[in-house]
Write a protein that holds these residues in place. Structure first.
Motif, PDB file in Angstrom:
ATOM      1  N   VAL A 338       0.835  -1.212   0.000  1.00 40.82           N
ATOM      2  CA  VAL A 338       0.000   0.000   0.000  1.00 40.82           C
ATOM      3  C   VAL A 338       0.869   1.262   0.000  1.00 40.82           C
ATOM      4  CG1 VAL A 338      -1.914   1.227   1.088  1.00 40.82           C
ATOM      5  CG2 VAL A 338      -1.909  -1.254   1.074  1.00 40.82           C
TER       6      VAL A 338
ATOM      7  N   GLN B 102      -0.150  -5.143  10.784  1.00 41.55           N
ATOM      8  CA  GLN B 102       1.068  -5.790  10.289  1.00 41.55           C
ATOM      9  C   GLN B 102       2.018  -4.638   9.968  1.00 41.55           C
ATOM     10  OE1 GLN B 102       1.855  -9.210   9.396  1.00 41.55           O
ATOM     11  NE2 GLN B 102       0.227  -9.828  10.750  1.00 41.55           N
ATOM     12  N   CYS B 103       2.123  -4.244   8.688  1.00 39.78           N
ATOM     13  CA  CYS B 103       2.994  -3.099   8.411  1.00 39.78           C
ATOM     14  C   CYS B 103       2.381  -1.826   8.985  1.00 39.78           C
ATOM     15  CB  CYS B 103       3.256  -2.956   6.916  1.00 39.78           C
ATOM     16  SG  CYS B 103       1.965  -2.126   5.973  1.00 39.78           S
ATOM     17  N   GLY B 104       1.059  -1.805   9.117  1.00 39.87           N
ATOM     18  CA  GLY B 104       0.383  -0.683   9.758  1.00 39.87           C
ATOM     19  C   GLY B 104       0.031   0.471   8.834  1.00 39.87           C
ATOM     20  N   CYS B 106      -1.918   0.914   6.255  1.00 40.28           N
ATOM     21  CA  CYS B 106      -3.323   1.157   5.903  1.00 40.28           C
ATOM     22  C   CYS B 106      -4.169   1.502   7.119  1.00 40.28           C
ATOM     23  CB  CYS B 106      -3.924  -0.082   5.245  1.00 40.28           C
ATOM     24  SG  CYS B 106      -4.131  -1.439   6.434  1.00 40.28           S
ATOM     25  N   GLN B 107      -3.613   1.330   8.319  1.00 40.49           N
ATOM     26  CA  GLN B 107      -4.489   1.271   9.501  1.00 40.49           C
ATOM     27  C   GLN B 107      -5.098   2.620   9.897  1.00 40.49           C
ATOM     28  OE1 GLN B 107      -5.573  -1.518  10.360  1.00 40.49           O
ATOM     29  NE2 GLN B 107      -4.024  -2.981   9.649  1.00 40.49           N
ATOM     30  N   CYS B 138      -6.107  -3.655   2.645  1.00 41.59           N
ATOM     31  CA  CYS B 138      -4.944  -3.963   3.476  1.00 41.59           C
ATOM     32  C   CYS B 138      -4.187  -5.067   2.759  1.00 41.59           C
ATOM     33  CB  CYS B 138      -5.346  -4.431   4.871  1.00 41.59           C
ATOM     34  SG  CYS B 138      -3.911  -4.972   5.820  1.00 41.59           S
ATOM     35  N   ARG B 139      -3.066  -4.741   2.171  1.00 44.16           N
ATOM     36  CA  ARG B 139      -2.303  -5.752   1.433  1.00 44.16           C
ATOM     37  C   ARG B 139      -1.691  -6.774   2.385  1.00 44.16           C
ATOM     38  NH1 ARG B 139      -1.746  -9.043  -2.767  1.00 44.16           N
ATOM     39  NH2 ARG B 139       0.080  -8.712  -4.091  1.00 44.16           N
ATOM     40  N   CYS B 140      -1.519  -6.394   3.650  1.00 47.32           N
ATOM     41  CA  CYS B 140      -0.957  -7.327   4.630  1.00 47.32           C
ATOM     42  C   CYS B 140      -1.995  -8.317   5.137  1.00 47.32           C
ATOM     43  CB  CYS B 140      -0.365  -6.583   5.816  1.00 47.32           C
ATOM     44  SG  CYS B 140       1.021  -5.530   5.401  1.00 47.32           S
TER      45      CYS B 140
HETATM   46  S1  FES Z   1      -1.240  -3.496   7.702  1.00 51.88           S
HETATM   47 FE1  FES Z   1       0.009  -3.384   5.929  1.00 51.88          FE
HETATM   48  S2  FES Z   1      -1.391  -2.691   4.438  1.00 51.88           S
HETATM   49 FE2  FES Z   1      -2.630  -3.043   6.149  1.00 51.88          FE
END
Ligand code: FES
Ligand code: FES
Lengths: 743, 160
Positions: A338, B102-104, B106-107, B138-140
């Motif tokens: 993203v 996860q990567c955060g 999109c959060q 959310c790609r994660c």
């Molecule tokens: S937590 Fe990584 S894109 Fe949603």
């Protein structure tokens, strides 16, 4: 240059050995008041413990799991550990900072435990000397050394200076796992409070004084550079400051730097660029996949990967009713994190500073040295949080673009990619075709298995030279392709070949690299074989893994017994032996697939799927994931990684592909490169089968089994064998009219 | 010399007034991120398909990449930085408690979208959550946790 991919991507057990060396190297570098037993740790006189994190955080939890490993052995509380992101260069010279191969936590885990244990031993010795007691009569807890007999205690900060003078123990005793307070307990992500308040810093969030923002128009056709451009209209856009041709990056292009993103975008729209006529304007991914299929069925020899018995004769001598053949197809795939690619570069005549979300900051450091002719210490590379990595951020093309641009304009600049840039100009997961053949033996056995895997070398690592290509063993020595080379089953006759067919499409490592396409073929075909033999697919796998011995392949020791135990657990805890109850009016079925990731993690997945009677809709209801990844470091993080990997696998199974027509990637964003959405998600159940084996990584492991498990479930539901991804209702419907999709 | 394509606008963001001189067509996303420094609102696609840039306009979730500056006047906007004073909005607490990220990346957009949903519908069903949250990417793959966190936050909203 062709890097041996496996060694680059996969972390071997010894990857943390740099630490032992550092234990000595650093003992001399500290100031009087600090204790720096090695490059990773510092204890200050105010009791602060600083840990330099040598991996990039991209959601896999390194900034939680690594401090936990240290805090466990050092005997401090987790919130006492302050994190610093390691920078390539002097302090971490020669120490790997690259994050890949799902080994982030596992590889550094033991190193940090040892580092923590060594530091603890030195702190205890310092306290014992101070009190004039035996070190063995002292204990460490919560950042202090305690002498229980006399009730005395000293904080680590008070001991730091004295600890620094203690000899570094060669083999500090590690804690017994039964005494763990943190390892193996569910831990919440340490970055969560900043993430939920919007204050966590990703690459795109970096701002430095005087910084411009740039976007770049990249060569639309692969392999073409800029012939010329007219910057006049772009420069007329208010806020646009510079328009510069850029040679770096995948294929070069023209960058527009402006006061803000919007002006840069408008300026780019106003550009007029002539591209050099290149050779790839007619490249078409469908034609390329047809070529891969032709290669898969050709008689020409491939690179030998595995040979047991004489599979060729077994096939030649088999009667037609005894043989089975199928082709499986995997399309090009994008990473589509993203957070799009971006880098902030500040190039000065005698220095360079970079801020970027990268899986490999040391590569960016080397790029800057090479491009600018600067010594290593003149370059600083700051690694931010990554808004997704998935292998895409193992390449630093976007950093090189930013370095070239900042140098050209003499200002700090943030080069950002738009979503369409990111979707169209990636290092795609290469398209591939797997051809599988089997000879069925007496009494429900498989006597021969032949796998011819056709794919591409990953261009991000450089293509092999003609000389390198002559080495018939080059792929087998590299233990490639993953998922074919490490086929775990026991076949009397086994033949696996690899045929590389390269294209102009930039290709790179994707989540789980080679595994997804090979495991899709291998595990789907095994399901076909089970049905042809009228055998239960789960039992067939157990039979083919018998007697549960260890299979040694190259450096890998594949423990078939661990895989059997995972399969047995999945049978008893999934309802495998009872029919799957699909919602009323729908066809339903269960499908199974397994994979062993580099001999260190053993996984089985069972998908429960239903399909509308007219095939107009496919619904995955539940995926059960059973696995043994050794000692689970952080079970909470592990659940999250399984959910994440399965979602990734489902996106590829049901939605994603990149088409290339007339030399350009067709898809532009999440509308046409679709990914899973919340409303389409199945329930995901993670069942960990804990063992005391060394912890395996797990960020990528859940991806490969998803597609074959779902495809096998669709077969169970409909009798249709889907051998091409993505599996869409349209493709399923078009298979409806045919009795056999393809053989 | 004043640029003819630039005009001055007064915006209300997180309860405070901000005066911005810029191209009236500039999407609010870039106004927030580049001009005002609210980098919690993320760029994911710029074309309204990912939800990373979600903010509240008068309490309703909207996509900042789809709102030109000139249309932003006269509304009250809230970004993730202004959702609560101490990071203690029920969604923020629930997101930490459920360990969603996860990567955060999109959060922030997910939380803003969910907070607006709960404001309108304090006890959404799974189907109602799916309908609203399926517009965000959310790609994660943290979707299961997002759904759980929304239910947890709904209970928190009900309690407070
Ligand atoms: S937590 Fe990584 S894109 Fe949603
Ligand atoms: S950035 Fe606005 S919806 Fe994606």
């Amino acid at each position: 240059m062709n890097v041996q991919r496996r060694t680059f991507l996969k972390v071997s057990a010894g990857a943390g050995f740099g630490l032992a060396f550092r234990l000595h190297a650093f003992a001399t570098q500290q100031t009087a008041a600090n204790f720096e037993p090695n490059a990773y740790i510092r204890i200050d006189s105010d009791n602060t413990v600083t840990l330099w994190v040598t991996r990039s955080e991209m959601g896999q939890g390194v900034r939680t799991n690594l401090p936990a490993a240290l805090a466990e052995e050092l005997e401090v509380d987790l919130d006492q550990v302050k994190l610093q992101q390691a920078m390539p260069g002097s302090r971490f010279k020669g120490i790997r900072l690259r994050t890949s191969g799902s080994g982030s936590s596992s590889a550094t885990f033991m190193s940090l435990r040892r580092a923590g244990a060594a530091a603890r031993a030195m702190l205890i010795s310092a306290a014992a000397a101070n009190w004039n007691v035996e070190p063995s009569s002292c204990t460490a807890r919560s950042g202090a050394v305690i002498h229980a007999a006399t009730g005395r205690h000293l904080r680590y900060g008070e001991l730091a200076a004295a600890a620094a003078k203690q000899p570094v123990p060669e083999n500090p005793p590690l804690k017994n796992p039964r005494q763990f307070r943190l390892i193996g307990k569910p831990l919440k992500r340490t970055d969560a409070p900043q993430i939920v308040r919007g204050t966590a810093t990703y690459g795109l969030d970096v701002r430095v004084p005087g910084m411009l923002i740039a976007v770049m128009e990249r060569a639309p056709f692969m392999g073409e550079g800029v012939a010329g451009f007219d910057p006049t209209k772009a420069l007329a856009v208010p806020g646009v400051r510079h328009v510069v041709a850029i040679k770096s990056g995948i294929f070069g292009g023209v960058a527009v730097a402006a006061d803000n993103t919007w002006a840069a975008l408008k300026g780019r729209d106003a550009l007029h660029i002539e591209w050099l006529p290149g050779p790839n304007r007619n490249f078409d991914s469908q034609e390329f996949i047809r070529k891969l299929e032709a290669e898969a069925s050709a008689e020409t020899p491939g690179y030998p990967i595995r040979r047991d018995g004489d599979a060729g004769s077994a096939l030649a001598n088999a009667s037609p009713g005894q043989t089975l053949h199928a082709l499986y197809e995997y399309p090009f795939q994008a990473h589509a994190p993203v957070e799009t690619m971006n880098c902030v570069a500040d190039v000065r005549p005698d220095s360079c500073e970079l801020w970027l979300a990268s899986q490999t900051p040391e590569t960016a450091h080397q790029s800057a040295m090479r491009m600018l002719g600067l010594p290593p210490e003149a370059i600083k590379v700051h690694t931010t949080l990554l808004g997704g990595g998935f292998g895409r951020r193992l390449f630093v093309d976007y950093a090189e673009e930013a370095i070239e641009l900042s140098k050209a304009i003499g200002k700090p600049v943030k080069l950002m990619w738009t979503r369409a840039d990111d979707t169209r100009h990636g290092f795609f997961h290469p398209a591939s075709v797997e051809k599988l053949s089997a000879v069925l033996g007496e009494g429900g056995t498989v006597s021969a298995w032949i796998h011819r895997s056709v794919g591409s070398d990953l261009s991000m690592f450089g293509l092999p030279s003609p000389d390198e290509r002559k080495d018939q063993q080059r792929y087998a020595k590299d233990e490639s392709p993953w998922g074919a080379f490490d086929t775990p089953y026991n076949f009397r006759h086994l033949k696996i070949d690899y045929v590389p067919v390269n294209s102009p499409v930039p290709t790179g490592s994707w989540r789980a690299v080679d595994y997804p396409s090979r495991v899709f073929g291998r595990e789907s075909f095994l399901d076909e074989v089970a049905h042809a033999l009228s055998k239960d697919p789960l039992q067939l796998r157990i039979d083919l893994l018998a007697p549960g011995d260890v299979l040694t392949l190259g450096e890998q020791e594949i423990d078939r017994g661990r895989m059997i135990r995972v399969l047995q657990a999945s049978r008893s805890r999934s309802g495998w032996d009872t029919p799957f109850a699909a919602p009323a009016g729908r066809l339903g079925g269960r499908g199974l697939a397994v994979n062993i990731y580099h001999a260190d993690s053993y996984m089985a997945q069972i998908a429960e799927v239903s399909v509308a009677r007219d095939y107009s809709d496919i619904r995955v209801h539940r995926i059960l994931c059973f696995f043994d990844c050794g000692l689970p470091i952080n079970p909470a993080g592990l659940d999250g990684q399984v959910e994440s990997g399965i979602t990734w696998g489902l996106s590829a199974t049901l939605h994603g592909k990149i088409d290339i027509r007339e030399g350009r990637a067709v898809q532009q964003n999440y509308r046409d490169f679709a990914v899973m959405r919340l409303g389409q998600m199945p329930a995901i159940e993670t069942h960990i089968i804990p063992t005391e084996n060394p912890p395996g990584g797990f960020g990528e492991h859940p991806v490969p089994p998803v597609a074959p498990a779902v495809a096998n479930a669709i077969f169970a539901a409909t009798g249709k064998r889907m051998r091409r991804l993505p599996i869409t209702p349209e493709r399923l419907q078009s298979s409806m009219s045919r009795t056999e999709e393809r053989t | 010399m004043a640029d003819p394509q630039t005009a001055t606008f007064n915006l209300t963001i997180n309860g405070r007034k901000h005066s911005v001189s810029a191209d009236p067509e500039m999407p609010l996303l870039w106004v927030l991120r580049d001009l005002l420094g609210f980098s919690g609102t993320k760029y994911g696609c710029g074309v309204g398909v990912c939800g990373a840039c979600a903010v509240h306009r008068d309490g309703i979730a909207v996509r900042a990449c789809q709102i030109p500056l000139r249309d932003a006047v006269g509304h009250r906007f809230t970004t993730i930085e202004g959702l609560s004073d101490a990071g203690d909005h029920p969604c923020q607490l629930a997101w930490v408690e459920e360990d969603v990220s996860q990567c955060g990346y999109c959060q922030a957009g997910m939380i803003m979208t969910a907070a607006a949903l709960l404001h309108q519908n304090p006890h959404p069903t799974d189907a109602e959550i799916d309908a609203v949250m399926s517009d965000s990417v959310c790609r994660c793959g943290t979707y299961g946790r997002i759904r759980r966190a929304i239910h947890r936050a709904a209970n928190g909203v009900a309690k407070s």
